[in-house]
Design a protein around this motif. Structure first.
Motif, PDB file in Angstrom:
ATOM      1  N   ALA A 196      77.681 -61.764  -5.755  1.00  0.00           N
ATOM      2  CA  ALA A 196      77.741 -63.145  -5.258  1.00  0.00           C
ATOM      3  C   ALA A 196      76.750 -63.977  -6.065  1.00  0.00           C
ATOM      4  N   ASP A 198      75.150 -68.075  -7.067  1.00  0.00           N
ATOM      5  CA  ASP A 198      75.036 -69.500  -6.778  1.00  0.00           C
ATOM      6  C   ASP A 198      75.914 -70.305  -7.730  1.00  0.00           C
ATOM      7  N   VAL A 200      79.030 -70.912 -10.254  1.00  0.00           N
ATOM      8  CA  VAL A 200      80.384 -70.431 -10.460  1.00  0.00           C
ATOM      9  C   VAL A 200      80.569 -69.884 -11.870  1.00  0.00           C
ATOM     10  N   ALA A 203      79.898 -66.262 -11.883  1.00  0.00           N
ATOM     11  CA  ALA A 203      81.003 -65.537 -11.253  1.00  0.00           C
ATOM     12  C   ALA A 203      82.166 -65.391 -12.226  1.00  0.00           C
ATOM     13  N   ARG A 204      82.458 -66.453 -12.970  1.00  0.00           N
ATOM     14  CA  ARG A 204      83.560 -66.398 -13.926  1.00  0.00           C
ATOM     15  C   ARG A 204      83.279 -65.409 -15.043  1.00  0.00           C
ATOM     16  N   ILE A 221      87.667 -65.120  -7.242  1.00  0.00           N
ATOM     17  CA  ILE A 221      86.390 -65.739  -6.893  1.00  0.00           C
ATOM     18  C   ILE A 221      86.568 -66.489  -5.586  1.00  0.00           C
ATOM     19  N   HIS A 222      85.787 -66.094  -4.574  1.00  0.00           N
ATOM     20  CA  HIS A 222      85.859 -66.713  -3.256  1.00  0.00           C
ATOM     21  C   HIS A 222      84.574 -67.500  -3.019  1.00  0.00           C
ATOM     22  N   GLN A 223      84.699 -68.772  -2.687  1.00  0.00           N
ATOM     23  CA  GLN A 223      83.525 -69.574  -2.356  1.00  0.00           C
ATOM     24  C   GLN A 223      83.391 -69.663  -0.850  1.00  0.00           C
ATOM     25  N   HIS A 229      79.457 -67.950  -4.653  1.00  0.00           N
ATOM     26  CA  HIS A 229      80.727 -67.603  -5.290  1.00  0.00           C
ATOM     27  C   HIS A 229      80.792 -66.083  -5.406  1.00  0.00           C
ATOM     28  N   ARG A 230      81.698 -65.480  -4.638  1.00  0.00           N
ATOM     29  CA  ARG A 230      81.779 -64.024  -4.551  1.00  0.00           C
ATOM     30  C   ARG A 230      82.938 -63.519  -5.411  1.00  0.00           C
TER      31      ARG A 230
END
Length: 269
Positions: A196, A198, A200, A203-204, A221-223, A229-230
């Motif tokens: 997870a 902070d 994005v 995460a990408r 990617i789930h916010q 951003h998980r």
């Protein structure tokens, strides 16, 4: 593997099996009426002198022990351990009794009492957590043989569960141990959450690495409402698929992540 075999920690922590069955592990005598086994009864007792360090290490992985279990809930995959460990010392110093309603957890203080609900058949039991484990990345709790029998997961070896802490002041509500008359027709979807962030962009980048490594499950990617951003892999149809993907991740030198069964419940990160 069992934590007792780790040199230097054998006197501190006992630990339980990570997968089921472990070589040489298995069931004990047949329990004719598992529903008749009394649940563990929460008690107001001090933490054990053993098995509660601030943190400990197993096979290169460090684990933190929670100071308090108040309000703790978690969803994930349960397994069970049996005859191979019967009579051996648990992490709390008590001998493991495969016919008692006990369990192992990596982070909860010892002892802690938890209600365990099988998300597939809606059975619920209460167990005393008095051991450490399981030390597989995709398991959250190891149940005793008797507890697994009462929960209805002996044959499958694993089950999707929700666990929550219970106390003498707030015991688990009475629930029939029988299978619900209308169990969920679809097994809950499984995801492996890798990290997870902070930002994005971070995460990408992780998602791109997973794609480049040809991991079989597509990353998403789930916010969340918290802004994090998980990065998750899934959905996966069953626990066997979770195990296969975990093996893939290990071979590709990724961190193991942890299993999510929506709707998300607080986990020990």
């Amino acid at each position: 593997m069992r934590l007792a075999v780790v040199l230097g920690l054998a006197l501190l922590l006992g630990g339980c099996g990570t997968m089921l069955p472990e070589p040489g592990d298995g069931p004990g005598r047949v329990i004719d009426n598992p529903a008749a086994i009394p649940d563990a009864v929460p008690r107001d007792v001090p933490h054990s002198r053993y098995g509660n360090p601030d943190e400990y290490e197993v096979f290169g992985q460090r684990y933190r022990v929670m100071e308090s279990a108040d309000g703790f809930r978690e969803r994930g995959i349960a397994s069970w351990y049996g005859s191979k460990f019967h009579g051996r010392r648990t992490s709390s110093g008590e001998p493991y009794d495969m016919y008692a309603m006990t369990a192992a957890h990596k982070h909860l203080p010892l002892p802690t009492w938890v209600a365990v609900r099988h998300l597939g058949n809606n059975r619920e039991i209460v167990v005393k957590v008095n051991d450490r484990g399981p030390f597989a990345a995709n398991r959250i709790i190891d149940l005793s043989y008797a507890a697994a029998a009462k929960l209805g997961m002996l044959d499958t070896g694993t089950a999707p569960v929700e666990i929550r802490v219970v106390t003498p002041e707030a015991p688990a509500p009475s629930r029939s141990p029988r299978v619900a008359s209308t169990p969920s027709s679809a097994a809950p979807g499984y995801w492996i959450q890798m990290a997870a962030f902070d930002a994005v962009d971070n995460a990408r980048r992780l998602a791109d690495r997973l794609v480049a490594s040809a991991i079989s499950a597509a990353p998403a990617i789930h916010q969340g409402d918290d802004g994090l951003h998980r990065v998750r892999l899934g959905p996966l149809p069953d626990i066997a698929a979770v195990d296969r993907l975990s093996d893939e991740l290990q071979r590709a030198n990724f961190e193991p992540g942890h299993v999510i069964i929506p709707p998300d419940a607080p986990t020990f990160d």
